[in-house]
Design an enzyme around this catalytic site. Structure first.
Site, PDB file in Angstrom:
ATOM      1  N   ARG A   1       9.993 -21.242  -8.715  1.00  0.00           N
ATOM      2  CA  ARG A   1       9.960 -22.055  -7.482  1.00  0.00           C
ATOM      3  C   ARG A   1      10.557 -21.269  -6.319  1.00  0.00           C
ATOM      4  O   ARG A   1      10.068 -21.350  -5.191  1.00  0.00           O
ATOM      5  CB  ARG A   1      10.724 -23.380  -7.693  1.00  0.00           C
ATOM      6  CG  ARG A   1       9.995 -24.361  -8.589  1.00  0.00           C
ATOM      7  CD  ARG A   1      10.634 -25.739  -8.606  1.00  0.00           C
ATOM      8  NE  ARG A   1      11.845 -25.835  -9.398  1.00  0.00           N
ATOM      9  CZ  ARG A   1      11.900 -25.891 -10.719  1.00  0.00           C
ATOM     10  NH1 ARG A   1      10.798 -25.834 -11.423  1.00  0.00           N
ATOM     11  NH2 ARG A   1      13.057 -26.000 -11.350  1.00  0.00           N
TER      12      ARG A   1
ATOM     13  N   TYR B   1       8.346 -36.021  -8.939  1.00  0.00           N
ATOM     14  CA  TYR B   1       9.394 -35.605  -9.875  1.00  0.00           C
ATOM     15  C   TYR B   1      10.482 -36.678  -9.967  1.00  0.00           C
ATOM     16  O   TYR B   1      10.852 -37.112 -11.063  1.00  0.00           O
ATOM     17  CB  TYR B   1       9.993 -34.273  -9.404  1.00  0.00           C
ATOM     18  CG  TYR B   1      10.993 -33.664 -10.357  1.00  0.00           C
ATOM     19  CD1 TYR B   1      10.560 -33.072 -11.544  1.00  0.00           C
ATOM     20  CD2 TYR B   1      12.356 -33.652 -10.077  1.00  0.00           C
ATOM     21  CE1 TYR B   1      11.463 -32.501 -12.424  1.00  0.00           C
ATOM     22  CE2 TYR B   1      13.267 -33.083 -10.944  1.00  0.00           C
ATOM     23  CZ  TYR B   1      12.821 -32.501 -12.113  1.00  0.00           C
ATOM     24  OH  TYR B   1      13.714 -31.931 -12.984  1.00  0.00           O
TER      25      TYR B   1
ATOM     26  N   PRO C   1      13.777 -19.977 -15.892  1.00  0.00           N
ATOM     27  CA  PRO C   1      12.571 -19.295 -15.421  1.00  0.00           C
ATOM     28  C   PRO C   1      11.747 -20.114 -14.426  1.00  0.00           C
ATOM     29  O   PRO C   1      11.224 -19.565 -13.449  1.00  0.00           O
ATOM     30  CB  PRO C   1      11.794 -19.037 -16.718  1.00  0.00           C
ATOM     31  CG  PRO C   1      12.865 -18.904 -17.750  1.00  0.00           C
ATOM     32  CD  PRO C   1      13.927 -19.893 -17.364  1.00  0.00           C
ATOM     33  N   SER C   2      11.640 -21.421 -14.651  1.00  0.00           N
ATOM     34  CA  SER C   2      10.806 -22.195 -13.704  1.00  0.00           C
ATOM     35  C   SER C   2      11.483 -22.312 -12.343  1.00  0.00           C
ATOM     36  O   SER C   2      10.805 -22.328 -11.320  1.00  0.00           O
ATOM     37  CB  SER C   2      10.443 -23.568 -14.267  1.00  0.00           C
ATOM     38  OG  SER C   2      11.570 -24.380 -14.361  1.00  0.00           O
TER      39      SER C   2
ATOM     40  N   ASP D   1       1.892 -29.317 -27.386  1.00  0.00           N
ATOM     41  CA  ASP D   1       1.662 -29.783 -26.016  1.00  0.00           C
ATOM     42  C   ASP D   1       2.035 -31.263 -26.011  1.00  0.00           C
ATOM     43  O   ASP D   1       1.391 -32.077 -26.689  1.00  0.00           O
ATOM     44  CB  ASP D   1       0.186 -29.582 -25.658  1.00  0.00           C
ATOM     45  CG  ASP D   1      -0.158 -30.112 -24.265  1.00  0.00           C
ATOM     46  OD1 ASP D   1       0.688 -30.799 -23.652  1.00  0.00           O
ATOM     47  OD2 ASP D   1      -1.275 -29.839 -23.802  1.00  0.00           O
TER      48      ASP D   1
ATOM     49  N   ARG E   1      23.127 -27.029  -2.087  1.00  0.00           N
ATOM     50  CA  ARG E   1      23.167 -28.469  -2.399  1.00  0.00           C
ATOM     51  C   ARG E   1      24.119 -28.787  -3.546  1.00  0.00           C
ATOM     52  O   ARG E   1      24.295 -29.941  -3.896  1.00  0.00           O
ATOM     53  CB  ARG E   1      21.756 -29.003  -2.625  1.00  0.00           C
ATOM     54  CG  ARG E   1      21.058 -28.566  -3.863  1.00  0.00           C
ATOM     55  CD  ARG E   1      19.585 -29.040  -3.864  1.00  0.00           C
ATOM     56  NE  ARG E   1      19.023 -28.937  -5.195  1.00  0.00           N
ATOM     57  CZ  ARG E   1      17.779 -29.245  -5.504  1.00  0.00           C
ATOM     58  NH1 ARG E   1      16.945 -29.664  -4.572  1.00  0.00           N
ATOM     59  NH2 ARG E   1      17.339 -29.145  -6.736  1.00  0.00           N
TER      60      ARG E   1
HETATM   61  P1  NAD Z   1      11.497 -24.301 -17.699  1.00  0.00           P
HETATM   62  O1  NAD Z   1      10.871 -25.246 -16.708  1.00  0.00           O
HETATM   63  O2  NAD Z   1      11.780 -22.928 -17.230  1.00  0.00           O
HETATM   64  O3  NAD Z   1      10.615 -24.227 -19.000  1.00  0.00           O
HETATM   65  C1  NAD Z   1       9.938 -25.371 -19.417  1.00  0.00           C
HETATM   66  C2  NAD Z   1       9.188 -25.139 -20.708  1.00  0.00           C
HETATM   67  O4  NAD Z   1       8.350 -26.293 -20.834  1.00  0.00           O
HETATM   68  C3  NAD Z   1       8.279 -23.923 -20.740  1.00  0.00           C
HETATM   69  O5  NAD Z   1       8.571 -23.161 -21.905  1.00  0.00           O
HETATM   70  C4  NAD Z   1       6.877 -24.530 -20.815  1.00  0.00           C
HETATM   71  O6  NAD Z   1       5.971 -23.761 -21.610  1.00  0.00           O
HETATM   72  C5  NAD Z   1       7.150 -25.881 -21.428  1.00  0.00           C
HETATM   73  N1  NAD Z   1       6.120 -26.868 -21.150  1.00  0.00           N
HETATM   74  C6  NAD Z   1       5.506 -27.118 -19.968  1.00  0.00           C
HETATM   75  N2  NAD Z   1       4.572 -28.070 -20.140  1.00  0.00           N
HETATM   76  C7  NAD Z   1       4.627 -28.431 -21.436  1.00  0.00           C
HETATM   77  C8  NAD Z   1       3.895 -29.338 -22.230  1.00  0.00           C
HETATM   78  N3  NAD Z   1       2.892 -30.084 -21.714  1.00  0.00           N
HETATM   79  N4  NAD Z   1       4.187 -29.458 -23.553  1.00  0.00           N
HETATM   80  C9  NAD Z   1       5.174 -28.718 -24.091  1.00  0.00           C
HETATM   81  N5  NAD Z   1       5.897 -27.805 -23.402  1.00  0.00           N
HETATM   82  C10 NAD Z   1       5.605 -27.674 -22.085  1.00  0.00           C
HETATM   83  O7  NAD Z   1      12.833 -24.972 -18.271  1.00  0.00           O
HETATM   84  P2  NAD Z   1      13.948 -25.807 -17.532  1.00  0.00           P
HETATM   85  O8  NAD Z   1      14.018 -25.450 -16.079  1.00  0.00           O
HETATM   86  O9  NAD Z   1      15.150 -25.688 -18.392  1.00  0.00           O
HETATM   87  O10 NAD Z   1      13.415 -27.312 -17.560  1.00  0.00           O
HETATM   88  C11 NAD Z   1      13.446 -28.069 -18.759  1.00  0.00           C
HETATM   89  C12 NAD Z   1      13.576 -29.537 -18.407  1.00  0.00           C
HETATM   90  O11 NAD Z   1      14.757 -29.729 -17.620  1.00  0.00           O
HETATM   91  C13 NAD Z   1      12.445 -30.127 -17.601  1.00  0.00           C
HETATM   92  O12 NAD Z   1      12.209 -31.446 -18.033  1.00  0.00           O
HETATM   93  C14 NAD Z   1      12.978 -30.141 -16.186  1.00  0.00           C
HETATM   94  O13 NAD Z   1      12.384 -31.120 -15.368  1.00  0.00           O
HETATM   95  C15 NAD Z   1      14.427 -30.462 -16.445  1.00  0.00           C
HETATM   96  N6  NAD Z   1      15.363 -30.081 -15.377  1.00  0.00           N
HETATM   97  C16 NAD Z   1      15.393 -28.814 -14.880  1.00  0.00           C
HETATM   98  C17 NAD Z   1      16.301 -28.482 -13.904  1.00  0.00           C
HETATM   99  C18 NAD Z   1      16.398 -27.092 -13.332  1.00  0.00           C
HETATM  100  O14 NAD Z   1      17.014 -26.932 -12.264  1.00  0.00           O
HETATM  101  N7  NAD Z   1      15.886 -26.083 -13.981  1.00  0.00           N
HETATM  102  C19 NAD Z   1      17.187 -29.455 -13.436  1.00  0.00           C
HETATM  103  C20 NAD Z   1      17.146 -30.739 -13.959  1.00  0.00           C
HETATM  104  C21 NAD Z   1      16.226 -31.048 -14.956  1.00  0.00           C
END
Ligand code: NAD
Length: 247
Positions: free
Chosen positions: A190, A149, A185-186, A56, A207
């Protein structure tokens, strides 16, 4: 095998871009330590030769413990982050604090914990690399409902540049990654929880001038590049991979 001989730690590697990056880095020869808050999400990564452990990123004692466990690193990918949806008017102090803790304080602590080892390693190899996950959304280009964010992801870019400037002469590079909207997945979560999920997906796609969501495979080549010595002259940069959003 662009990452042969490199030991790389990745946070939030259970799903999405973190997981895909862990698999890509291992395929390029790195010894990968994949961490996530959710232990179950890390299942299946060992088949790629990846070491997995629960972390974490808001737990400072766990961060210190993992830095001791891994020993000196060649690469760190601070990928963990969460999206708070909403304007400033709906933002509670708790939501703000949580966004700060997960999206930026975690990177300060994680990097501070492994930096001494990376500096030592850089004396041997000449180059180590830190990659911080920022975002295009509301850090570089404003979007609605991304107050906490965008603020925290902009802070990631500031932290990245500060680290890059402080250690540029000591073999430690630091860059930030700014993806557009990536199908993970996230993001699916959303979309599913929006008032009108079909319209929400259309809006996310609209967008991006290239007319589609990014896939994790659109992003991972930049991750492996920035963690490899191919990017040895690149530091302090916020690199976008966003389908043309920020043209
Ligand atoms: P995701 O959001 O689907 O998965 C995120 C992972 O983070 C999960 O496995 C979760 O268990 C883990 N997590 C959450 N809180 C945590 C904590 N406190 N400690 C450790 N692990 C934790 O994956 P994603 O969408 O690829 O996002 C990953 C990163 O990329 C994030 O920083 C996000 O802000 C960034 N991001 C995402 C997008 C998008 O469109 N998906 C775009 C730009 C940036």
């Amino acid at each position: 095998m662009r990452l042969q001989g490199k030991k790389i730690l990745i946070t939030a590697a259970g799903q999405g871009m973190g997981r895909a990056s862990a698999i890509s880095c291992a395929a390029q020869g790195a010894q990968v330590i994949a961490t996530d808050l959710d232990a179950d999400s890390l299942q299946g990564l060992s088949q790629f030769g990846i070491t997995t452990t629960t972390l974490d990123v808001t737990d400072k004692h766990a961060i210190e413990a993992i830095a001791a466990f891994t020993g000196p690193l060649d690469g760190l990918f601070n990928c963990a982050g969460i999206v708070h949806h909403g304007t400033l008017l709906g933002l509670s102090d708790q939501d703000w604090t949580t966004s700060i803790d997960v999206n930026i304080t975690s990177m300060v602590r994680m990097t501070r914990a492994v930096l001494p080892g990376m500096l030592e390693r850089a004396k041997v190899t000449g180059s180590t690399s830190i990659l911080n996950m920022s975002s295009m959304a509301s850090s570089i280009k404003g979007f609605p409902n991304r107050a906490a964010y965008g603020a925290t992801k902009a802070a990631v870019i500031g932290l990245t540049k500060a680290i890059a400037a402080d250690f540029v002469q000591h073999g430690v590079r630091c860059n930030a990654l700014c993806p557009g909207t990536v199908d993970t997945p996230s993001l699916r979560g959303r979309i599913a929880t929006a008032d009108d999920p079909e319209q929400a997906e259309k809006d996310f796609i609209a967008r991006q001038p290239m007319g589609r969501l990014a896939t994790v495979e659109d992003v991972t080549p930049l991750v492996t590049y920035l963690l490899s010595d191919e990017s040895r002259f690149v530091t302090g940069q916020a690199l976008s991979v966003d389908g043309g959003v920020t043209i």
